[in-house]
Design a protein around this motif. Structure first.
Motif, short mmCIF file in Angstrom:
data_model
loop_
_atom_site.label_atom_id
_atom_site.label_comp_id
_atom_site.label_asym_id
_atom_site.label_seq_id
_atom_site.Cartn_x
_atom_site.Cartn_y
_atom_site.Cartn_z
N LYS A 257 0.85 -1.19 0.00
CA LYS A 257 0.00 0.00 0.00
C LYS A 257 0.89 1.24 0.00
O LYS A 257 1.67 1.45 0.92
CB LYS A 257 -0.91 0.01 1.24
CG LYS A 257 -1.62 1.36 1.49
CD LYS A 257 -2.49 1.35 2.75
CE LYS A 257 -3.04 2.75 3.06
NZ LYS A 257 -3.87 2.79 4.29
N ASP A 262 -2.40 10.36 3.37
CA ASP A 262 -3.79 9.97 3.60
C ASP A 262 -4.48 11.04 4.45
O ASP A 262 -4.38 11.03 5.68
CB ASP A 262 -3.84 8.60 4.29
CG ASP A 262 -5.28 8.14 4.53
OD1 ASP A 262 -6.21 8.74 3.95
OD2 ASP A 262 -5.46 7.16 5.29
N MET A 277 0.47 10.69 8.60
CA MET A 277 -0.04 9.99 7.41
C MET A 277 0.86 10.16 6.19
O MET A 277 0.59 9.61 5.12
CB MET A 277 -1.47 10.44 7.10
CG MET A 277 -2.48 9.86 8.09
SD MET A 277 -2.44 8.04 8.06
CE MET A 277 -2.21 7.70 9.80
N ASP A 280 1.90 6.67 5.31
CA ASP A 280 0.87 5.70 4.93
C ASP A 280 1.27 4.92 3.66
O ASP A 280 0.47 4.15 3.13
CB ASP A 280 -0.47 6.40 4.75
CG ASP A 280 -1.65 5.48 4.96
OD1 ASP A 280 -1.47 4.42 5.61
OD2 ASP A 280 -2.76 5.79 4.46
N GLU A 341 -9.27 3.74 2.41
CA GLU A 341 -8.80 3.78 1.01
C GLU A 341 -7.74 2.73 0.71
O GLU A 341 -7.58 2.32 -0.43
CB GLU A 341 -8.25 5.18 0.71
CG GLU A 341 -6.79 5.45 1.10
CD GLU A 341 -6.52 5.34 2.61
OE1 GLU A 341 -7.48 5.43 3.40
OE2 GLU A 341 -5.35 5.13 3.00
N ARG A 343 -7.49 -0.44 1.31
CA ARG A 343 -8.01 -1.69 0.75
C ARG A 343 -8.40 -1.54 -0.71
O ARG A 343 -8.31 -2.49 -1.49
CB ARG A 343 -9.17 -2.20 1.61
CG ARG A 343 -10.36 -1.29 1.67
CD ARG A 343 -11.25 -1.54 2.89
NE ARG A 343 -10.66 -1.04 4.13
CZ ARG A 343 -11.23 -1.14 5.34
NH1 ARG A 343 -12.41 -1.75 5.47
NH2 ARG A 343 -10.64 -0.67 6.40
N THR A 366 -0.18 -0.25 5.90
CA THR A 366 -0.57 0.47 7.11
C THR A 366 -2.08 0.64 7.00
O THR A 366 -2.58 1.69 6.69
CB THR A 366 0.13 1.84 7.16
OG1 THR A 366 -0.08 2.51 5.91
CG2 THR A 366 1.62 1.70 7.41
N LEU A 367 -2.81 -0.46 7.25
CA LEU A 367 -4.20 -0.51 6.81
C LEU A 367 -5.21 0.02 7.81
O LEU A 367 -6.15 0.70 7.43
CB LEU A 367 -4.57 -1.94 6.39
CG LEU A 367 -5.77 -2.04 5.44
CD1 LEU A 367 -5.50 -1.30 4.13
CD2 LEU A 367 -6.14 -3.48 5.14
N THR A 368 -5.02 -0.32 9.09
CA THR A 368 -6.07 0.06 10.05
C THR A 368 -5.50 0.57 11.38
O THR A 368 -4.57 -0.02 11.94
CB THR A 368 -6.98 -1.16 10.38
OG1 THR A 368 -6.21 -2.16 11.04
CG2 THR A 368 -7.64 -1.73 9.14
N GLY A 369 -6.11 1.63 11.88
CA GLY A 369 -5.79 2.08 13.24
C GLY A 369 -6.15 1.00 14.25
O GLY A 369 -5.54 0.89 15.32
N ALA A 370 -7.13 0.18 13.91
CA ALA A 370 -7.60 -0.86 14.84
C ALA A 370 -6.52 -1.89 15.18
O ALA A 370 -6.54 -2.48 16.25
CB ALA A 370 -8.83 -1.56 14.25
N ILE A 372 -3.54 -1.22 15.84
CA ILE A 372 -2.75 -0.65 16.94
C ILE A 372 -3.49 -0.87 18.27
O ILE A 372 -2.88 -1.17 19.30
CB ILE A 372 -2.48 0.86 16.73
CG1 ILE A 372 -1.89 1.11 15.34
CG2 ILE A 372 -1.57 1.41 17.82
CD1 ILE A 372 -1.73 2.58 14.98
N ILE A 427 -16.29 -0.55 4.38
CA ILE A 427 -16.10 -0.59 5.84
C ILE A 427 -17.05 -1.61 6.45
O ILE A 427 -18.13 -1.88 5.91
CB ILE A 427 -16.33 0.79 6.52
CG1 ILE A 427 -17.67 1.40 6.09
CG2 ILE A 427 -15.19 1.75 6.21
CD1 ILE A 427 -18.05 2.66 6.87
N ALA A 456 0.27 -1.03 10.41
CA ALA A 456 -0.04 0.33 10.90
C ALA A 456 0.64 0.61 12.25
O ALA A 456 0.95 1.76 12.55
CB ALA A 456 -1.55 0.52 11.01
N TRP A 460 6.05 2.70 11.86
CA TRP A 460 6.75 3.75 12.59
C TRP A 460 6.33 3.68 14.05
O TRP A 460 5.27 3.14 14.38
CB TRP A 460 6.45 5.14 12.00
CG TRP A 460 5.03 5.59 12.11
CD1 TRP A 460 4.41 6.14 13.21
CD2 TRP A 460 4.02 5.55 11.09
NE1 TRP A 460 3.10 6.43 12.92
CE2 TRP A 460 2.83 6.09 11.64
CE3 TRP A 460 4.01 5.11 9.75
CZ2 TRP A 460 1.64 6.19 10.91
CZ3 TRP A 460 2.82 5.22 9.03
CH2 TRP A 460 1.66 5.75 9.61
#
Ligand code: BES
Ligand code: MN
Ligand code: ZN
Length: 491
Positions: A257, A262, A277, A280, A341, A343, A366-370, A372, A427, A456, A460
């Motif tokens: 990705k 982003d 971002m 990203d 975006e 995905r 680095t697909l989802t904050g979830a 983390i 989503i 994600a 970093w």
């Protein structure tokens, strides 16, 4: 560029580092220094809390009788338990201790240690010497790195040099990935990133760049829909390395990705922290770094790296929530949130990768904050439709020090992305955000062994306990796949 040499001559200069094992047991180098300094080393140990425990570092400046600016004792713990990752961390801590000390050379005295230990110490030191200082114009002289060379004293210097040669290429790949993630998005936009990929032809990679016209022809509207609000043209870069005996052998395909920035698009992100971002494109950076490393060390494997390069901006031309688009394989997507975006970029890049009939396909994003929330910054999230591939990646993660943790997929999660108007929406609900993102990708890969690695939390880090890692961009993924290729494709 750091100069690295392996030698059997025990000439000291600059900063000299020697290992000390549990309960202050000396290596041969530590003994030699102790004798030359008339016991200063032992006295320093007694006069401090240094015991040789793994992770400890003791710097002794200018001991008399020793031709060096500083002596560094590096704790290695139990001698028999020391593994290659332990030696990497040892080398990294030594480098951290003296990088800006004024000494120009870091000398490792490893004369009673084997070639892998010596090579890994140098590799760790290289990773720890990384800096991203190119935009600083007021850095004071005493804050600038002074070490420009690493010298390793070892008994079999030819063997250590041979063990180090591929690792130095891996380090180049890691540092390239870190550079790419660190670059701001006004500099590293999709067009500039594509150029950086093209430059890797210098290492023997075949590089092909697809522009928007090419992708439109192929119907890659999912990827294109993300970049359509940007002033920069979206790109797909394909980097190919044919190192297997048979050029026709089914390749490993890697997909990254590459969202160069982003903003979230029309589903705009909040302002605080949005600057991160610029990273990203960490998946694309990892894939680019891996390709650089594999080509550099002439890996005996066929590997194709595909990166989708876009910028996600709010704009009159940008995709709106509710828009329905058709991806390259014909499936339709209701874009409910333009901030989901990654995905969209990945599924068209995966589709492109599947045209190579890969034996395995692995994507980095680095697909989802979830992810983390689920795993913090310690493990990347791993999702796979293939148990053998998942366990091989798990093993590579353990061997390289870049660990992954597998999370589930399943029909119950898959139905969460069904749409009222199209084949799917981009989503799921509030729950299982990383899994529903992976289910979205899962709808594109069929039976090809596939793994998705959500980085994600690992691309970093604001701070890290790992001495090999700098303050921000880690280069995560390069060492993982380098180990995976060595283990799965080359042996
Ligand atoms: N690039 C982000 C994910 C991200 C978040 C990476 C934090 C690194 C640090 C991704 O494009 C995104 O915005 N994901 C959304 C998905 C949501 C809208 C379903 C997220 O995680 O909030
Ligand atoms: Mn987003
Ligand atoms: Zn994103």
């Amino acid at each position: 560029m750091m100069k690295v040499e392996f030698t059997s001559s025990d000439k000291y200069e600059g900063a000299v580092v020697v290992p000390v094992f549990a309960d202050n047991r000396h290596s041969v180098g530590a003994d030699a220094l102790d004798e030359a300094s008339d016991g200063t080393i032992s006295r320093s140990q007694k006069g401090s809390r240094f015991t040789g425990k793994s992770g400890q570092v003791l710097v002794i400046n200018a001991p008399s009788g020793v031709k060096a600016q500083a002596v560094v004792l590096g704790g290695m713990g139990d001698r028999d338990a020391a593994d290659v990752l332990g030696w990497e961390a040892y080398g990294a801590r030594a480098m951290q201790a003296v990088l800006c000390s004024g000494a120009k050379t870091l000398v490792f005295d490893q004369r009673d240690l084997d070639a892998p230990a010596s090579a890994r110490a140098a590799f760790g030191a290289l990773l720890a010497a990384y800096r991203f200082d190119k935009y600083r114009t007021t850095l004071k002289d005493d804050k600038k790195p002074s070490i420009t060379a690493i010298r390793v004293i070892c008994s079999d210097s030819a063997a250590a040099k041979a063990a180090f040669a591929p690792l130095s290429e891996t380090a180049e790949g890691v540092c390239l990935a870190r550079d790419l993630v660190s670059e701001p998005a006004n500099v590293l936009h999709p067009e500039a990133f594509a150029k950086r990929a093209q430059e890797l032809e210098e290492f023997g990679l075949e590089v092909q760049i697809l522009d928007e016209k090419d992708m439109k022809k192929l119907g890659m509207n999912a990827l294109l829909s993300v970049g359509q609000g940007s002033n920069y043209g979206s790109k797909l870069a394909v980097m190919s390395w044919f190192g297997a005996e048979d050029r026709k052998e089914a390749p490993l395909v890697l997909v990254g990705k590459g969202v160069c920035f982003d903003t979230g698009g029309i589903s705009l992100k909040p302002g605080a922290g949005m600057w991160d971002m610029k990273g990203d494109m960490g998946g694309a950076a990892a894939v680019t770094g891996i390709m650089r490393a594999l080509a550099g060390r002439k890996a005996r494997a066929n590997v194709i790296g595909i990166i989708g390069l876009v910028e996600n901006m709010p704009d009159a031309a940008a995709t709106r929530p509710g828009d329905i688009i058709t991806s390259a394989d014909g499936q339709t997507i209701e874009v409910q949130n333009t901030d989901a975006e990654g995905r969209l970029v990945l599924v068209d890049a995966l589709w492109y990768g599947l045209r190579y009939k890969p034996k395995q396909i692995i994507d980095f994003a680095t697909l989802t904050g979830a992810i983390i929330i689920a795993l913090g910054h310690e493990n990347a999230g791993l999702f796979s439709n293939d148990d053998a591939l998942a366990s091989a990646l798990d093993a590579a993660g353990k061997a390289s020090g870049e660990p992954v943790w597998r999370l589930p997929l399943g029909a119950g999660y898959d139905k969460l992305i069904d749409s009222k108007y199209a084949d799917m929406k981009n989503i799921g609900g509030r729950g299982a955000g990383s899994i529903t993102a992976a289910q979205f990708l899962r709808r594109y890969v069929g039976e090809t062994p596939w793994a998705h690695i959500d980085i994600a939390g690992t691309a970093w880090k604001d701070k890290s306990d790992d001495p090999r890692e700098p303050v921000w961009a880690t280069g995560y993924g390069v060492r993982l796949i380098d180990a995976f290729v060595a283990e799965q494709c080359e042996s």
